[in-house]
Scaffold this active site. Structure first.
Site, PDB file in Angstrom:
ATOM      1  N   LYS A  94       6.047  -3.261  -3.252  1.00  0.00           N
ATOM      2  CA  LYS A  94       6.678  -4.583  -3.420  1.00  0.00           C
ATOM      3  C   LYS A  94       5.619  -5.684  -3.337  1.00  0.00           C
ATOM      4  O   LYS A  94       4.529  -5.496  -2.825  1.00  0.00           O
ATOM      5  CB  LYS A  94       7.747  -4.798  -2.351  1.00  0.00           C
ATOM      6  CG  LYS A  94       8.827  -3.714  -2.336  1.00  0.00           C
ATOM      7  CD  LYS A  94       9.698  -3.787  -3.593  1.00  0.00           C
ATOM      8  CE  LYS A  94      10.762  -2.691  -3.596  1.00  0.00           C
ATOM      9  NZ  LYS A  94      10.250  -1.384  -4.002  1.00  0.00           N
ATOM     10  N   ASP A  95       6.002  -6.858  -3.831  1.00  0.00           N
ATOM     11  CA  ASP A  95       5.101  -8.007  -3.834  1.00  0.00           C
ATOM     12  C   ASP A  95       4.703  -8.405  -2.416  1.00  0.00           C
ATOM     13  O   ASP A  95       5.486  -8.269  -1.477  1.00  0.00           O
ATOM     14  CB  ASP A  95       5.775  -9.197  -4.524  1.00  0.00           C
ATOM     15  CG  ASP A  95       6.106  -8.909  -5.980  1.00  0.00           C
ATOM     16  OD1 ASP A  95       7.123  -8.228  -6.226  1.00  0.00           O
ATOM     17  OD2 ASP A  95       5.353  -9.347  -6.852  1.00  0.00           O
TER      18      ASP A  95
END
Length: 426
Positions: free
Chosen positions: A90-91
């Site tokens: 994920k970011d």
């Protein structure tokens, strides 16, 4: 169709917008809460007796890079970080939640974890670890601030309709390095067996907006190649560059060994980034010559829902067109690898031309695989991504809500709305 005016997007192959709407500009990720990611995972197969080897936890984090978060969690638990697995990365500059599995720990062990902006909640046990195949996609809640356009609401509405039809499924800028997009350049040198140039590129190439002292240290290393001097000036948080330099001080000129001091996943990501660059370039070329994203052309690859692949020819183009229109098949490009057989489609031939210009063959991926310990066989990827978007406009702020499948980038959607300098999207 509009040509991107930004040199960085041009260089990474992200050359076109297909939505003709006016860009709303704006800023993405002004706050971490402006980029919320909810993982959509397969249902975890729970152990009925609650004796599964793997503890399944929900990981919620804010402004944490996943690999770093995992290592900090493992450190507190007193176990190897290799015991922790997940379905998708994920970011970092975001608020995210996802499932992870941890081998051979108890719910009580988890209570000892206290990290700022990280919450880890046990949700069950399983006899199977979570892996990449468990990721169905992600749900995004995105806020774009400080927008400006003649009519923001009208532009957003027009782009909503365009995104629902499909936009180029580019690999986003974060695939190449958010602050310093050079990973594909490093990968190119690895494929060419130029490990010294790979090191020079990774350690030495400065980037716009980088701290001046860091940029000067990089330039100095490019100029004199002195790893000891570079270690004295590069910040301690640049741990991968420093790991490479430490090795070169101990074993001068062993550039292959120096590269192998970075984690295997990162090493393989360099080569994968070059594959991604080729994909972006091929997709942009296909758009440039006038082939629509929603209609197959001769030589295109099509991927069916059951995983079967086919090549579009004179005999099946009408059938392929109908199936693509109904959503039962998707037009794809192949990211090249050691087992690739390019079609005569304009996009894949363009990719082959770029590889030949760089001096790279399909066999190069096999040797790179031996060096990195990974396999680069090649893979197909859809050329377009579409999503129904729920939007809300309030003064100069736009909120977007949508879901995407694995390997699809939310920033690819956002760039069609914003048409802004990529630096405003990271």
């Amino acid at each position: 169709m509009k040509l991107s005016p930004y040199p960085i997007e041009q260089s990474l192959g992200m050359q076109y917008y297909v939505c003709n709407s006016e860009g709303i500009q704006g800023v993405l990720r002004e706050e971490a809460e402006d980029f919320i990611v909810h993982e959509i995972s397969n249902e975890v197969k729970s152990s009925e007796e609650s004796t599964g080897k793997y503890l399944i936890c929900r990981l919620e984090k804010k402004n944490w890079e996943l690999q770093r978060a995992v290592k900090e969690i493992a450190k507190i638990l007193g176990v190897s970080h290799r015991r922790i697995s997940w379905a998708g990365t994920k970011d970092k500059h975001a608020v995210t939640d996802q499932l992870i599995s941890i081998y051979d720990v108890s719910e009580t062990d988890i209570q000892n974890i206290q990290l700022k902006d990280i919450t880890l909640t046990p949700v069950g046990r399983s006899n199977q670890q979570i892996s990449l195949g468990d990721l169905q996609g992600n749900r995004f809640e995105i806020t774009i601030r400080s927008c400006r356009a003649a009519d923001i609401a009208a532009s957003v509405a027009e782009t909503n309709a365009c995104v629902a039809e499909g936009v180029p499924n580019y690999f986003g800028i974060q695939r190449f390095g958010v602050q310093r997009p050079v990973t594909h350049l490093v990968g190119k040198q690895i494929l060419l067996d130029r490990y010294d140039e790979a090191v020079n590129t990774y350690v030495g190439f400065p980037s716009e907006g980088e701290d001046e002292s860091v940029a000067e240290a990089r330039k100095a290393f490019l100029s004199d190649g002195d790893p000891k001097a570079a270690l004295e000036t590069l910040p301690v948080q640049m741990r991968y560059e420093r790991a490479i330099l430490h090795h070169l001080t101990e074993v001068p000129h062993d550039y292959e060994g120096a590269l192998k001091r970075v984690p295997p996943k990162l090493l393989s990501m360099f080569v994968s980034a070059y594959q991604s660059w080729l994909f972006n370039q091929g997709l942009s070329h296909r758009i440039e010559v006038g082939h629509p994203l929603s209609a197959p052309a001769l030589g295109d690859r099509v991927l069916f829902q059951n995983g079967k692949k086919d090549i579009v020819g004179e005999s099946n183009i009408n059938q392929a067109t109908v199936l693509v229109k109904r959503g039962r098949a998707h037009i794809c490009l192949e990211m090249p690898g050691e087992k690739t057989n390019p079609t005569h489609s304009t996009a894949e031939q363009h990719i082959t031309t770029l590889m030949e210009a760089d001096g790279i063959s399909y066999a190069s991926f096999k040797k790179a695989g031996e060096m990195t310990g990974m396999s680069f066989k090649g893979a197909v990827r859809r050329i377009s991504v579409s999503a129904p978007v729920t939007s809300d406009v309030c003064d100069d702020t736009v909120h977007l809500s949508f879901s995407l499948g694995p390997g699809q980038y939310a920033t690819t959607i956002c760039r069609e709305y914003m048409k802004a300098d990529p630096i405003r999207m990271i």
